[in-house]
Write a protein that holds these residues in place. Structure first.
Motif: not given
Length: 383
Positions: A332-353
């Motif tokens: 399973y995956t969450y999010g889809a971006e061609t911008d690596y920085n955006k997906i990295l922020r999404l991971k830190r802000n919404k997924v890591d917790s």
């Protein structure tokens, strides 16, 4: 001269015919009569005791169960060849165990171990079976660290294992990029093992993935079984008893029979309901961004043996999610971006917790690609 040559040919033909009648099996064995080979690996040994309990040592428990499993197979499966990585109390390096299996062209590799925890006051118990992969929980990582730490007492381990540090979490990221073609069969056998343990009323801790070096180099379906916790006094007594080790060996043997009769068929993965397809598709969601040739980054959050029902608690409220199939598993995956920085922020802000061991992967179209190559392309495209 021609008559003599004809006589020799007739004589040789007669000899071969006689040999065929005397030894039909060895000379004319059917090409389909292939012996099934299983390698049974008793973890630790010699100057490596493994986990230590109040009364026993892991290396002895592992060997006892391994020999009993092998004996049951030998006595009841004449078409199966049993090979032990060790059949006595000796030390065998991890890489050598895999070599034994590969050199034998084995059909199945079973590594037998005994679990432990640092705190002896906690009454943790139960059996679990692992296949090769990236850990999904800290607990799975700790089990892998414990079993892999044996390389530290091997000679030249830094060269033998290419600088792998069993105590460094960063070292384990390599297991995510391993494409194990035997994953489905490994998971199948692991599930059969746990099913048999449940039938014997053993606490079932499930089937997991983790980065075990002893499984990394094998070229056949492979599992690592944790028989129980030597640090739990009650479970230690069971593990050390003849009845206990026999029960565990019998469970593994029954799982082996079921696996062999099914010829290691892939784990069946049920298809999702039609209503689920709006947010969960068999292939990665193709967005406007994904139609370009640029890599698309996603956050992998979970691996399952089958498709989860819509709104499953295991997804911890993340929506919409996507999944793809790889090695007989549903990832399973969450999010889809061609911008690596955006997906990295999404991971830190919404997924890591929610998923502390989530990580970023990359696709080009519908094909998974090396994430490091994808990041390199992203940086180049920004220039």
């Amino acid at each position: 001269m021609r008559i003599r040559r004809n006589y020799i040919i007739i004589l040789l033909s007669g000899i071969l015919a006689c040999l065929a009648m005397l030894q039909p099996d060895s000379l004319y064995a059917s090409p389909t009569d292939k012996t099934f080979t299983v390698v049974i690996d008793a973890g630790h040994g010699g100057h490596d005791p493994g986990a230590i309990g109040k009364r026993g040592r892991e290396k002895n428990i592992n060997l006892s169960v391994a020999l009993k499993v092998g004996r049951l197979i030998k006595e009841n499966c004449p078409d199966t060849k049993v090979i032990y990585t060790r059949d006595k109390d000796i030390f065998v390096p991890l890489h050598r165990r895999a070599e034994i299996a590969n050199n034998a062209k084995a059909d199945l590799f079973i590594s037998i171990h005994t679990n432990s925890i640092a705190s002896r006051t906690a009454q943790v118990s139960g059996t679990e079976t692992y296949t090769l992969g990236l850990h999904r929980t800290q607990e799975n990582l700790e089990v892998a660290k414990k079993e892999n730490s044996v390389i530290l007492i091997e000679d030249d381990y830094t060269q033998q294992y290419a600088g792998f540090n069993p105590n460094s979490s960063e070292s384990y990221i390599i297991f995510e990029f391993l494409q194990d073609k035997n994953m489905a069969q490994s998971v199948n056998f692991a599930q059969l093992v746990q099913k048999q343990f449940r039938a014997e009323n053993r606490t079932d801790k499930g089937v997991h993935q983790a980065g075990f070096l002893v499984l990394r180099e094998t070229t056949m379906p492979s599992v690592l079984i944790e028989l129980g916790y030597i640090t739990n006094p009650a479970e230690e007594r069971f593990l050390l008893s003849d009845a206990g080790s026999s029960t565990l060996a019998r469970s593994i043997y029954k799982a082996f029979l079921n696996y062999k009769q099914g010829k290691g068929k892939d784990v069946s993965v049920p298809q999702p309901q039609q209503a689920d397809r709006q947010v969960e598709t068999e292939q990665p969601v193709v967005t406007e961004e994904a139609t370009t040739s640029r890599p698309v980054f996603k956050i992998q959050i979970l691996t399952a043996s089958k498709v989860l029902p819509k709104g499953s608690r295991q997804l911890k409220g993340l929506s919409p999610v996507d999944y793809y199939r790889e090695g007989g598993l549903v990832k399973y995956t969450y999010g889809a971006e061609t911008d690596y920085n955006k997906i990295l922020r999404l991971k830190r802000n919404k997924v890591d917790s929610k998923f502390s061991d989530a990580f970023i992967i990359a696709f080009r179209g519908e094909q998974k690609m090396d994430v490091n190559q994808a990041i390199k392309e992203f940086k180049n495209n920004r220039k």
